[in-house]
Design an enzyme around this catalytic site. Sequence first.
Site, PDB file in Angstrom:
ATOM      1  N   GLU A 175       0.966  -1.190   0.133  1.00  0.00           N
ATOM      2  CA  GLU A 175       0.082  -0.561   0.225  1.00  0.00           C
ATOM      3  C   GLU A 175       0.978   1.592   0.120  1.00  0.00           C
ATOM      4  O   GLU A 175       1.393   1.400   0.520  1.00  0.00           O
ATOM      5  CB  GLU A 175      -0.733   0.530   1.060  1.00  0.00           C
TER       6      GLU A 175
ATOM      7  N   ASP B  39      -0.773  -0.998  10.619  1.00  0.00           N
ATOM      8  CA  ASP B  39      -0.891  -2.290  11.647  1.00  0.00           C
ATOM      9  C   ASP B  39       0.614  -2.503  12.207  1.00  0.00           C
ATOM     10  O   ASP B  39       1.072  -3.559  12.031  1.00  0.00           O
ATOM     11  CB  ASP B  39      -1.707  -3.282  11.092  1.00  0.00           C
TER      12      ASP B  39
ATOM     13  N   LYS C 108      -7.141  -7.272  10.849  1.00  0.00           N
ATOM     14  CA  LYS C 108      -7.852  -5.540  10.753  1.00  0.00           C
ATOM     15  C   LYS C 108      -9.184  -5.363  12.035  1.00  0.00           C
ATOM     16  O   LYS C 108      -9.626  -4.133  12.475  1.00  0.00           O
ATOM     17  CB  LYS C 108      -8.399  -5.232   9.525  1.00  0.00           C
TER      18      LYS C 108
ATOM     19  N   ASP D 244     -17.022  -7.315   8.167  1.00  0.00           N
ATOM     20  CA  ASP D 244     -16.989  -6.214   7.845  1.00  0.00           C
ATOM     21  C   ASP D 244     -19.394  -6.283   7.863  1.00  0.00           C
ATOM     22  O   ASP D 244     -20.255  -5.968   8.717  1.00  0.00           O
ATOM     23  CB  ASP D 244     -17.444  -5.532   6.652  1.00  0.00           C
TER      24      ASP D 244
END
Length: 874
Positions: A258, A287, A479, A712
């Site tokens: 990323e 993280d 996450k 999620d």
Amino acid sequence: MATSKPKKTNTAQSSSQGVKFARRTASGRIVNLARDDDMDVTGNQSGQNDYINYTVMMPPTPDNQPSTDSHGGVGSKEDKRMSVMKSANNKSMLLRSQTGDFDHSRWLYESKAKYGIGNAYWQEDDQFGVDGGVSMSDFMDKPWKPLTRKVPVKSGILSPYRFLILIRLVVLFFFLGWRWRNPNPDAMWLWGMSCVCESWFAFSWLLDSLPKLNPINRATDLAVLHEKFEQVSPSNPTGRSDLPGVDVFVSTADPEKEPPLVTANTILSIMAANYPVEKLSAYISDDGGAILTFEAMAEAIRFAEVWVPFCRKHDIEPRNPDSYFNLKTDPTKNKKRPDFVKDRRWIKREYDEFKVRINGLPETIRKRCDMYNSREAIKEKSLAKEKNGGTLPPDFQVEKATWMADGTHWPGTWLNPIADHSKGDHAGILQVMSKFPEPDPVMGQPDEKRLDFTGIDIRIPMFSYVSREKRPGFDHNKKAGAMNGMVRASAILSNGPFILNLDCDHYIYNSMAIKEGMCFMMDRGGDRICYIQFPQRFEGIDPSDRYANHNTVFFDGSMRALDGLQGPVYVGTGCMFRRYALYGFHPPRANEYTGVFGQNKSPADTIPGKPTLSGEDDAQPLNVHPDLDLPRKFGNSTMFNESIAVAEYQGRPLADHMSVKNGRPPGALLIPRQPLDAQMVAEAVAVISCWYEDNTDWGDKVGWIYGSVTEDVVTGYRMHNRGWRSVYCVTKRDAFRGTAPINLTDRLHQVLRWATGSVEIFYSKNNPLFATRRLKFLQRIAYLNVGFYPFTSIFLVVYCFLPALSLFSGQFIVQGLNVAFLLYLFVITITLCCMSLLEVKWSGIGLEEWWRNEQFWVIGGTSAHLVAVIQGLK
């Protein structure tokens, strides 16, 4: 055209005075509508057909009564307006009537006047004037306006769509009955496999179609939001924003996968969002604990000091600098300031230099570490020689540390990892890179860092870098654990009642997106909304979208349909949460649905409970579903526990109407927040430690839920299961944009992860078959489809092999092609095609997008979905 004229005799004081109306005909003549002879139509002649036996009896109102001067005469129209303006509520009239004309419609509505056929009657018990009980202020004040409204799908589209679903359901029922009653004796194995597959396909289609029976659209009114929360009023004399605070979360884990430049652009778009600066706070969760991400964020904040005021000055869209400077459209369109071209040229050069600094950070960090390590090596060698009699020990080694710009060791992951400084073993880090701004605007000056920011607010929101502590032997829950760490840290620092979470590659494309979502949270009934889900939009996808990366059938079709039930599912990013709902509490005024199809609706019982510290243990109430048991263990932070009630109160809608329940008074959020101190920062570091969640409800009832790859969906399901509802917010300009996989391998890996999470949901306690009675029937069906859809791959693969098996065996799934079989197939196919066309119509997707989605459904169903099912069965 209609005109009115009072009678020649002065009957203004009579409460039953008749006001005569006239109209202009197509020929231009003025005709009397009351058949009276006292209408002055000089110079015009009227025919008999132009008269209508119609009389309007108007009650005396301020604009149809002749005012008298000091001699008792009738005043002019201007005098009548002036007499009205001299009333006790003249300020209200000046503020609410820009033209000075009296609004009959508003007066009739707010005074509850009765309507008849051809006339309007003034209520006998309500007389105009102070003594009659109704004053000017009763009907001249602004009426209450909602912040949102539902836009139903046209019945001409929705009704045929529902009818076709019913027709196809009936035809499928008879078709399957015919198939099971007419076996093929010559190939029973082939017939049996085909019947089982077709029965499953019908069941899967039913799970997918039933939740789509009630799709809706929604619209927001940002002008009303501004009027209620950001304008000067008696409850807000200073004109400060009365909107609640919003904490924006961005998560990242690996700067190699990323890129820091992408993350930095996302942060810049957040910092420049069109939301009150003092109410907006941004957090990034690293993280991996990488120093590259840390220093890239520091560079981004320095650049934000000029980028954010530039966006405000010239109303820039989008406010991601990389996307803005890569626009193919004319940048000067709708720009009126004469210095725009000069400012844009300067800020573009600054951004190019900013990119170069970001790209050069790895080399800068490496050189700095080599310099400090060489100095430390010389010192260590000299000390070792002194201790060893002038000779260097044979086992002497110097650890190569990673150094920060201030000459101290980086507490996170080092470039050469060692114990206490690796990805899974490092201390917690929290750095406030941008402190809380001043409560009032801070205007810039000419030549403010080479740009003229005169009259422009140069404040930027608060920003914090967070990297939770990691130690070997602890399950950090990927996450979901990182998000929960940010929830706790933000509760100590800013405690915004609402949380917006974004992936590091999803940036704010519409600067008004946060306000759009806030319209739903602050509207009447908004206290029952747990989250606002925005659609995901993507960039960098090939024009043909061969891998269905846009996924518009899901985001524009299925999600709109779920919005008509209990709300859309949570899809991981672009979602605004109510913090109080994330803490696991129940919504106010929850409902229960009983009966076979949940047709019986009744208020849910209130389950008492209160938060406790981690050391306290309260027994769960008997006969209560686990999801309805209130969270009681939030950890041993007293400061965090005290913030829960504050977040709940500040997240309530504005109590500006008697129909608003569980609201807060206007002006309650005007007090500036307290500045950060060392105690608050220390407490925030403590709540992101790896041991804080031990013996608590975090990950089970509180925050993001642990134990699933698709945390999620499970988190959203738990909220719906407690009785909360969610809302799907589709804005005219895309709210957020991000990147998507550009090759088939990455796309299939993404689909595999989603399917694996669905299989986990099916085999876990989160299976909607075990949901509470607070989950609506069709919402339960939708969640069942989430858990069942990967299993369709088994039957799809088998059915795809049937033609080949028929070819080799010389047999077919039926004994013969008779008329009944062909007729059933024809009707099923035609209804499916018509349904698809209507679904494309009400969802707004294109036919090509729908076709690409069907293509990739077959690709994913015969590959990634099947692998996910096999992994789940192990």
